[in-house]
Motif scaffolding. Structure first.
Motif, PDB file in Angstrom:
ATOM      1  N   UNK A  10       0.832  -1.208   0.000  1.00 14.53           N
ATOM      2  CA  UNK A  10       0.000   0.000   0.000  1.00 14.53           C
ATOM      3  C   UNK A  10       0.867   1.259   0.000  1.00 14.53           C
ATOM      4  N   UNK A  11       1.943   1.254   0.765  1.00 19.75           N
ATOM      5  CA  UNK A  11       2.845   2.408   0.763  1.00 19.75           C
ATOM      6  C   UNK A  11       3.392   2.657  -0.638  1.00 19.75           C
ATOM      7  N   UNK A  12       3.696   1.587  -1.360  1.00 19.78           N
ATOM      8  CA  UNK A  12       4.181   1.731  -2.736  1.00 19.78           C
ATOM      9  C   UNK A  12       3.120   2.367  -3.626  1.00 19.78           C
ATOM     10  N   UNK A  13       1.870   1.953  -3.474  1.00 14.59           N
ATOM     11  CA  UNK A  13       0.769   2.529  -4.252  1.00 14.59           C
ATOM     12  C   UNK A  13       0.645   4.023  -3.956  1.00 14.59           C
ATOM     13  N   UNK A  14       0.630   4.374  -2.687  1.00 11.25           N
ATOM     14  CA  UNK A  14       0.478   5.780  -2.309  1.00 11.25           C
ATOM     15  C   UNK A  14       1.638   6.629  -2.823  1.00 11.25           C
ATOM     16  N   UNK A  15       2.851   6.077  -2.797  1.00 10.48           N
ATOM     17  CA  UNK A  15       4.017   6.805  -3.292  1.00 10.48           C
ATOM     18  C   UNK A  15       3.924   7.041  -4.796  1.00 10.48           C
ATOM     19  N   UNK A  16       3.490   6.029  -5.538  1.00  8.41           N
ATOM     20  CA  UNK A  16       3.327   6.188  -6.985  1.00  8.41           C
ATOM     21  C   UNK A  16       2.334   7.311  -7.277  1.00  8.41           C
ATOM     22  N   UNK A  17       1.235   7.348  -6.533  1.00  6.87           N
ATOM     23  CA  UNK A  17       0.225   8.393  -6.747  1.00  6.87           C
ATOM     24  C   UNK A  17       0.789   9.772  -6.419  1.00  6.87           C
ATOM     25  N   UNK A  18       1.492   9.894  -5.294  1.00  5.91           N
ATOM     26  CA  UNK A  18       2.074  11.188  -4.926  1.00  5.91           C
ATOM     27  C   UNK A  18       3.063  11.666  -5.974  1.00  5.91           C
ATOM     28  N   UNK A  19       3.916  10.763  -6.462  1.00  2.00           N
ATOM     29  CA  UNK A  19       4.890  11.146  -7.487  1.00  2.00           C
ATOM     30  C   UNK A  19       4.193  11.546  -8.783  1.00  2.00           C
ATOM     31  N   UNK A  20       3.126  10.831  -9.155  1.00  2.00           N
ATOM     32  CA  UNK A  20       2.362  11.180 -10.357  1.00  2.00           C
ATOM     33  C   UNK A  20       1.708  12.548 -10.206  1.00  2.00           C
ATOM     34  N   UNK A  21       1.188  12.839  -9.017  1.00  2.00           N
ATOM     35  CA  UNK A  21       0.566  14.141  -8.779  1.00  2.00           C
ATOM     36  C   UNK A  21       1.583  15.276  -8.866  1.00  2.00           C
ATOM     37  N   UNK A  22       2.801  15.022  -8.418  1.00  2.82           N
ATOM     38  CA  UNK A  22       3.856  16.042  -8.510  1.00  2.82           C
ATOM     39  C   UNK A  22       4.170  16.391  -9.966  1.00  2.82           C
ATOM     40  N   UNK A  30      -2.775  17.603  -2.907  1.00  2.00           N
ATOM     41  CA  UNK A  30      -2.891  16.388  -2.121  1.00  2.00           C
ATOM     42  C   UNK A  30      -2.238  16.568  -0.765  1.00  2.00           C
ATOM     43  N   UNK A  31      -2.739  15.777   0.172  1.00  2.00           N
ATOM     44  CA  UNK A  31      -2.210  15.779   1.532  1.00  2.00           C
ATOM     45  C   UNK A  31      -2.135  14.333   1.992  1.00  2.00           C
ATOM     46  N   UNK A  32      -0.995  13.987   2.565  1.00  4.40           N
ATOM     47  CA  UNK A  32      -0.803  12.637   3.072  1.00  4.40           C
ATOM     48  C   UNK A  32      -0.590  12.700   4.576  1.00  4.40           C
ATOM     49  N   UNK A  33      -1.412  11.944   5.313  1.00  2.00           N
ATOM     50  CA  UNK A  33      -1.294  11.924   6.771  1.00  2.00           C
ATOM     51  C   UNK A  33      -1.920  10.652   7.322  1.00  2.00           C
ATOM     52  N   UNK A  34      -1.217   9.985   8.205  1.00  2.00           N
ATOM     53  CA  UNK A  34      -1.744   8.805   8.909  1.00  2.00           C
ATOM     54  C   UNK A  34      -2.334   7.761   7.964  1.00  2.00           C
ATOM     55  N   UNK A  35      -1.585   7.410   6.931  1.00  2.00           N
ATOM     56  CA  UNK A  35      -2.008   6.378   5.972  1.00  2.00           C
ATOM     57  C   UNK A  35      -3.239   6.772   5.173  1.00  2.00           C
ATOM     58  N   UNK A  36      -3.507   8.067   5.085  1.00  2.00           N
ATOM     59  CA  UNK A  36      -4.618   8.579   4.286  1.00  2.00           C
ATOM     60  C   UNK A  36      -4.061   9.586   3.286  1.00  2.00           C
ATOM     61  N   UNK A  37      -4.405   9.391   2.019  1.00  2.00           N
ATOM     62  CA  UNK A  37      -4.007  10.319   0.973  1.00  2.00           C
ATOM     63  C   UNK A  37      -5.275  10.989   0.454  1.00  2.00           C
ATOM     64  N   UNK A  38      -5.347  12.312   0.589  1.00  2.00           N
ATOM     65  CA  UNK A  38      -6.516  13.072   0.156  1.00  2.00           C
ATOM     66  C   UNK A  38      -6.148  13.911  -1.059  1.00  2.00           C
ATOM     67  N   UNK A  39      -6.851  13.692  -2.161  1.00  2.00           N
ATOM     68  CA  UNK A  39      -6.674  14.478  -3.381  1.00  2.00           C
ATOM     69  C   UNK A  39      -7.797  15.492  -3.435  1.00  2.00           C
ATOM     70  N   UNK A  40      -7.458  16.746  -3.647  1.00  2.00           N
ATOM     71  CA  UNK A  40      -8.461  17.804  -3.723  1.00  2.00           C
ATOM     72  C   UNK A  40      -8.381  18.450  -5.097  1.00  2.00           C
ATOM     73  N   UNK A  41      -9.516  18.460  -5.784  1.00  2.00           N
ATOM     74  CA  UNK A  41      -9.581  18.970  -7.147  1.00  2.00           C
ATOM     75  C   UNK A  41     -10.003  20.435  -7.154  1.00  2.00           C
ATOM     76  N   UNK A  42      -9.768  21.093  -8.256  1.00  2.00           N
ATOM     77  CA  UNK A  42     -10.018  22.531  -8.381  1.00  2.00           C
ATOM     78  C   UNK A  42     -11.490  22.862  -8.097  1.00  2.00           C
ATOM     79  N   UNK A  46     -13.171  15.743  -3.699  1.00  2.00           N
ATOM     80  CA  UNK A  46     -12.035  15.026  -3.152  1.00  2.00           C
ATOM     81  C   UNK A  46     -12.094  13.540  -3.504  1.00  2.00           C
ATOM     82  N   UNK A  47     -10.925  12.931  -3.541  1.00  2.00           N
ATOM     83  CA  UNK A  47     -10.793  11.482  -3.536  1.00  2.00           C
ATOM     84  C   UNK A  47      -9.928  11.164  -2.327  1.00  2.00           C
ATOM     85  N   UNK A  48     -10.400  10.246  -1.504  1.00  2.00           N
ATOM     86  CA  UNK A  48      -9.662   9.863  -0.299  1.00  2.00           C
ATOM     87  C   UNK A  48      -9.276   8.390  -0.427  1.00  2.00           C
ATOM     88  N   UNK A  49      -7.981   8.136  -0.307  1.00  2.00           N
ATOM     89  CA  UNK A  49      -7.443   6.782  -0.404  1.00  2.00           C
ATOM     90  C   UNK A  49      -6.829   6.456   0.943  1.00  2.00           C
TER      91      UNK A  49
END
Length: 107
Positions: A10-22, A30-42, A46-49
């Motif tokens: 799961x950490x690998x999945x979240x890292x791939x998403x964060x790098x893609x968002x960058x 996006x914000x990552x905290x406590x094993x939760x990744x929150x994507x916020x659109x314009x 939101x999408x919460x993973x």
């Protein structure tokens, strides 16, 4: 699956998403905290993973619905629809952004 393997997957999945968002040309915060990744659109949606360690699942909440993914045969699969995670997340992010988004590039 052992807990340590689950957390690494799961950490690998979240890292791939964060790098893609960058690298993503679409403006998605996006914000990552406590094993939760929150994507916020314009548009404010939101999408919460997030991890669900007791179940060894990835849970995804979108503007439209929620999904639970299990690791099967090397892929994360939605237990309800059978959708593969990377295809699903690209489609969900594109739908909420109103334009094509690819988060699976590094997967």
């Amino acid at each position: 699956m052992h807990d340590s393997e689950y957390h690494q997957l799961v950490d690998d999945v979240l890292l791939v998403i964060e790098e893609a968002l960058d690298e993503c040309p679409v403006d998605i915060d996006y914000e990552s905290a406590s094993s939760i990744l929150t994507l916020t659109f314009i548009n404010g949606s939101k999408i919460i993973i997030n991890k669900q360690p007791p179940l060894h699942q990835i849970w995804v909440a979108t503007k439209f619905n929620g999904h639970h993914f299990n690791f099967q045969e090397g892929k994360w699969i939605d237990e309800r629809t059978g959708a593969e995670f990377w295809q699903f997340i690209d489609e969900a992010a594109s739908k909420q952004a109103g334009q094509p988004v690819t988060l699976s590039a590094g997967a």
